[in-house]
Design a protein around this motif. Structure first.
Motif, PDB file in Angstrom:
ATOM      1  N   LEU A  23      31.462 -26.102  31.244  1.00 55.12           N
ATOM      2  CA  LEU A  23      32.695 -25.340  31.070  1.00 55.12           C
ATOM      3  C   LEU A  23      32.988 -24.621  32.372  1.00 55.12           C
ATOM      4  O   LEU A  23      32.304 -23.674  32.734  1.00 55.12           O
ATOM      5  CB  LEU A  23      32.526 -24.327  29.938  1.00 55.12           C
ATOM      6  CG  LEU A  23      32.027 -24.929  28.614  1.00 55.12           C
ATOM      7  CD1 LEU A  23      31.802 -23.848  27.591  1.00 55.12           C
ATOM      8  CD2 LEU A  23      33.023 -25.949  28.099  1.00 55.12           C
ATOM      9  N   THR A  65      32.882 -20.370  33.625  1.00 56.06           N
ATOM     10  CA  THR A  65      32.161 -19.519  32.685  1.00 56.06           C
ATOM     11  C   THR A  65      30.693 -19.889  32.724  1.00 56.06           C
ATOM     12  O   THR A  65      30.327 -21.015  33.057  1.00 56.06           O
ATOM     13  CB  THR A  65      32.694 -19.683  31.244  1.00 56.06           C
ATOM     14  OG1 THR A  65      31.626 -19.399  30.346  1.00 56.06           O
ATOM     15  CG2 THR A  65      33.196 -21.075  30.979  1.00 56.06           C
ATOM     16  N   ASP A 103      39.747 -28.120  21.315  1.00 61.68           N
ATOM     17  CA  ASP A 103      39.566 -26.765  21.849  1.00 61.68           C
ATOM     18  C   ASP A 103      38.973 -25.841  20.787  1.00 61.68           C
ATOM     19  O   ASP A 103      38.114 -25.009  21.075  1.00 61.68           O
ATOM     20  CB  ASP A 103      40.899 -26.214  22.350  1.00 61.68           C
ATOM     21  CG  ASP A 103      41.340 -26.929  23.620  1.00 61.68           C
ATOM     22  OD1 ASP A 103      40.477 -27.541  24.281  1.00 61.68           O
ATOM     23  OD2 ASP A 103      42.547 -26.903  23.933  1.00 61.68           O
ATOM     24  N   GLN A 104      39.462 -26.029  19.560  1.00 60.39           N
ATOM     25  CA  GLN A 104      38.960 -25.214  18.457  1.00 60.39           C
ATOM     26  C   GLN A 104      37.469 -25.487  18.227  1.00 60.39           C
ATOM     27  O   GLN A 104      36.668 -24.568  18.055  1.00 60.39           O
ATOM     28  CB  GLN A 104      39.773 -25.565  17.209  1.00 60.39           C
ATOM     29  CG  GLN A 104      39.709 -24.557  16.102  1.00 60.39           C
ATOM     30  CD  GLN A 104      40.423 -25.103  14.858  1.00 60.39           C
ATOM     31  OE1 GLN A 104      41.295 -25.980  14.963  1.00 60.39           O
ATOM     32  NE2 GLN A 104      40.038 -24.599  13.710  1.00 60.39           N
ATOM     33  N   GLU A 155      35.440 -23.964  21.019  1.00 58.24           N
ATOM     34  CA  GLU A 155      35.375 -22.504  20.888  1.00 58.24           C
ATOM     35  C   GLU A 155      34.302 -22.135  19.863  1.00 58.24           C
ATOM     36  O   GLU A 155      33.509 -21.211  20.070  1.00 58.24           O
ATOM     37  CB  GLU A 155      36.766 -21.984  20.463  1.00 58.24           C
ATOM     38  CG  GLU A 155      36.967 -20.499  20.639  1.00 58.24           C
ATOM     39  CD  GLU A 155      36.467 -19.985  21.986  1.00 58.24           C
ATOM     40  OE1 GLU A 155      36.813 -20.598  23.018  1.00 58.24           O
ATOM     41  OE2 GLU A 155      35.715 -18.996  21.999  1.00 58.24           O
ATOM     42  N   THR A 156      34.253 -22.884  18.759  1.00 59.12           N
ATOM     43  CA  THR A 156      33.241 -22.626  17.723  1.00 59.12           C
ATOM     44  C   THR A 156      31.841 -22.891  18.270  1.00 59.12           C
ATOM     45  O   THR A 156      30.921 -22.095  18.071  1.00 59.12           O
ATOM     46  CB  THR A 156      33.487 -23.546  16.515  1.00 59.12           C
ATOM     47  OG1 THR A 156      34.857 -23.470  16.160  1.00 59.12           O
ATOM     48  CG2 THR A 156      32.626 -23.152  15.342  1.00 59.12           C
ATOM     49  N   ARG A 201      30.838 -22.741  21.199  1.00 61.52           N
ATOM     50  CA  ARG A 201      30.487 -21.846  22.289  1.00 61.52           C
ATOM     51  C   ARG A 201      29.845 -20.564  21.764  1.00 61.52           C
ATOM     52  O   ARG A 201      29.072 -19.924  22.468  1.00 61.52           O
ATOM     53  CB  ARG A 201      31.785 -21.504  22.990  1.00 61.52           C
ATOM     54  CG  ARG A 201      31.702 -21.108  24.387  1.00 61.52           C
ATOM     55  CD  ARG A 201      33.093 -21.332  24.896  1.00 61.52           C
ATOM     56  NE  ARG A 201      33.376 -20.589  26.078  1.00 61.52           N
ATOM     57  CZ  ARG A 201      34.465 -20.807  26.797  1.00 61.52           C
ATOM     58  NH1 ARG A 201      35.343 -21.709  26.400  1.00 61.52           N
ATOM     59  NH2 ARG A 201      34.680 -20.121  27.875  1.00 61.52           N
ATOM     60  N   ARG A 202      30.235 -20.189  20.551  1.00 60.36           N
ATOM     61  CA  ARG A 202      29.749 -18.916  19.999  1.00 60.36           C
ATOM     62  C   ARG A 202      28.261 -19.015  19.701  1.00 60.36           C
ATOM     63  O   ARG A 202      27.766 -20.056  19.277  1.00 60.36           O
ATOM     64  CB  ARG A 202      30.500 -18.584  18.716  1.00 60.36           C
ATOM     65  CG  ARG A 202      31.884 -18.035  18.958  1.00 60.36           C
ATOM     66  CD  ARG A 202      32.387 -17.296  17.742  1.00 60.36           C
ATOM     67  NE  ARG A 202      32.775 -18.212  16.665  1.00 60.36           N
ATOM     68  CZ  ARG A 202      34.010 -18.700  16.526  1.00 60.36           C
ATOM     69  NH1 ARG A 202      34.956 -18.351  17.374  1.00 60.36           N
ATOM     70  NH2 ARG A 202      34.293 -19.501  15.531  1.00 60.36           N
TER      71      ARG A 202
END
Lengths: 173, 327
Positions: free
Chosen positions: B130, B133, B221-222, B225-226, B228-229
């Motif tokens: 990514l 980041t 993307d969704q 994002e999930t 990544r948490r």
């Protein structure tokens, strides 16, 4: 005068007897084992290679049976890997190559008009090495300890130093 | 479930869903048609020659040598024509092959997203790079891709030679220890495909599968994002006990981001519950399968490097509940 023109060979019957004795096969089973005649050795190569061919063919049928349906349980993964490895090695090294070699050993001296191929005893010895080496490949397979890394054995897959970092408590390796 | 979909073209080079597979399928079709036509012509000529010879010389054992100059000229023309046709066909097929190869393996491929894919015996580790980041997304055996993006796989191996093959997306490329290969793919429509290790890598080679989920960029993307948490903290005593059991028994091999479990021997389990399958595509990800897998993975994949975990039933239930929260 007439004797010399009849034939190139001018020796007596005694010489012919020596020659026949030299090339004759010793009697009995020792004679059978120590045969060095290229036609005998060539035939042995062909028969032995055909035997290995049939064995490899049975292995191929086992593979097709396992794959005839998804999730086949005829064999476990290790046995299956042994089957295709042994099949490949047998077809390449114990069938294809010796079959051609046997044909050559049998036919080439006849084609060129020679009595024998060069080094006939080395030729006979090679056959016994082929038979012994072939059995050394097949016997471990029959004892469920055959090679299982594919006949090409791409390193590092077959390297014994690649050991599981966490040793499984069950399973063979 | 994905794994039960079986055939249906999710692992088939004749159902292309990406740029590379499209090119390969096109080339394959050209070869099929050209070779079929050539074969039919050769067979027709053979049959014609046999019938003609019989009709003209029913008793002839050997073919007659025609000395008629007109016949000779016609024969030479035919042979010349066949030779030129053979040359043109072979050169044409060679040219078409080079064209496809240069399309699949461009010298400087465009890259929208890079995924480091590492082969292990017998599973796949995917690390999403990514940009901008320090966060990392690491998952296993299930790769999500945005449709229309050029995705570059950086292929490495942790142990022996493996090979990545997702036939619906592209050709295969080896993962070789001590060497880095790359493969750039582009999925053209949303779909889920199955891939398979295509280089014999040992005992469980046959069950070294992976799933590739090509989805629309917003959905991707969704998902990212999930992923990544970090894992959510336990929200009830049972799950908290499950985390304790996990830390005592599983953390020596597995990582769950957000906890003290940081080992990288086995697959990253931070979002294991979000995956459709376990054990490299071997089993649908259901609590029953997961329980059986944790208790004795050797039953499902003999020789797998995960040892059996002899847990008391209550602890096993708690750890399964905990794993179920890792969505």
């Amino acid at each position: 005068m007439s004797e010399a023109s009849a034939s190139i060979y001018t020796g007596g019957a005694e010489d012919l007897a020596i020659l026949a004795r030299t090339w004759a096969r010793p009697p009995g089973w020792i004679g059978w084992l120590s045969a060095a005649d290229h036609k005998s050795i060539g035939r042995r190569y062909l028969v032995t290679a055909f035997g290995f061919f049939c064995f490899a063919g049975i292995l191929a049928l086992l593979m097709r049976l396992q794959l005839a349906q998804p999730e086949g349980h005829l064999m476990g993964p290790d046995r299956y890997n042994q089957v295709f490895t042994t099949h490949g090695m047998t077809m390449m090294f114990l069938f294809a190559v010796p079959m051609m070699q046997g044909l050559g050993i049998y036919l080439v001296p006849l084609m060129v008009g020679a009595r024998e191929i060069a080094f006939p005893r080395l030729n006979a010895y090679s056959y016994w090495l082929f038979l012994g080496g072939g059995l050394m490949i097949e016997v471990p397979f029959l004892l469920d300890a055959g090679p299982d890394v594919g006949w090409f054995a791409y390193v590092p897959c077959p390297r014994s130093s690649i050991i599981p970092r966490i040793a499984p408590m069950s399973g063979r390796r | 479930m994905l794994a039960l979909a079986g055939c249906g073209g999710i692992q088939s080079a004749t159902n292309p869903g990406g740029r590379g597979a499209d090119a390969i399928y096109g080339l394959w079709s050209v070869f099929l048609v050209v070779c079929a036509v050539v074969w039919l012509l050769v067979m027709a000529a053979l049959v014609w020659a046999m019938l003609r010879r019989r009709a003209r010389h029913p008793m002839a054992l050997a073919p007659e040598l025609d000395s008629d100059p007109n016949t000779k000229r016609r024969l030479r023309r035919t042979v010349e024509l066949a030779t030129v046709a053979t040359l043109v066909i072979l050169l044409g097929l060679t040219g078409a092959t080079y064209g496809v190869v240069s399309k699949i393996f461009p010298v400087h491929p465009r890259t929208d997203l890079t995924i480091e894919l590492t082969g292990h015996r017998w599973w796949w580790e995917a690390r999403y790079e990514l940009p901008g980041t320090s966060a990392s997304v690491v998952t296993a055996n299930e790769i999500h891709l945005p449709v229309g993006a050029d995705v570059t796989f950086v292929l490495r191996s942790d142990d022996v030679i493996h090979s990545l093959w997702v036939p619906n997306l592209d050709g295969k490329t080896d993962l070789i220890p001590g060497q880095t290969n790359t493969l750039t793919v582009r999925a053209d429509r949303p779909a889920t495909y199955r891939g398979q290790c295509a280089e014999f890598c040992g005992l469980q080679h046959a069950y070294m599968g992976l799933f590739v989920v090509a989805e629309s960029p917003p959905k991707f993307d969704q998902w990212l994002e999930t992923q990544r948490r970090p894992a959510p903290p336990p929200d009830n005593p049972d799950v908290r006990h499950g985390l304790d059991v996990f830390m005592a028994n599983c953390a020596s091999c597995h990582r769950v981001r957000g906890t003290g479990a940081t080992a990288t021997v086995g697959p990253d389990l931070t979002h294991v519950a979000s995956r459709a399958t376990i054990a490299a595509g071997r089993l649908p990800n259901t609590p029953g399968n997961l329980g059986g897998w944790v208790a004795d993975a050797q039953q499902q994949k003999p020789g797998v490097l995960m040892p059996p975990m002899r847990l008391p039933p209550a602890d096993l239930q708690s750890v399964l509940h905990y794993l179920g929260t890792l969505r």
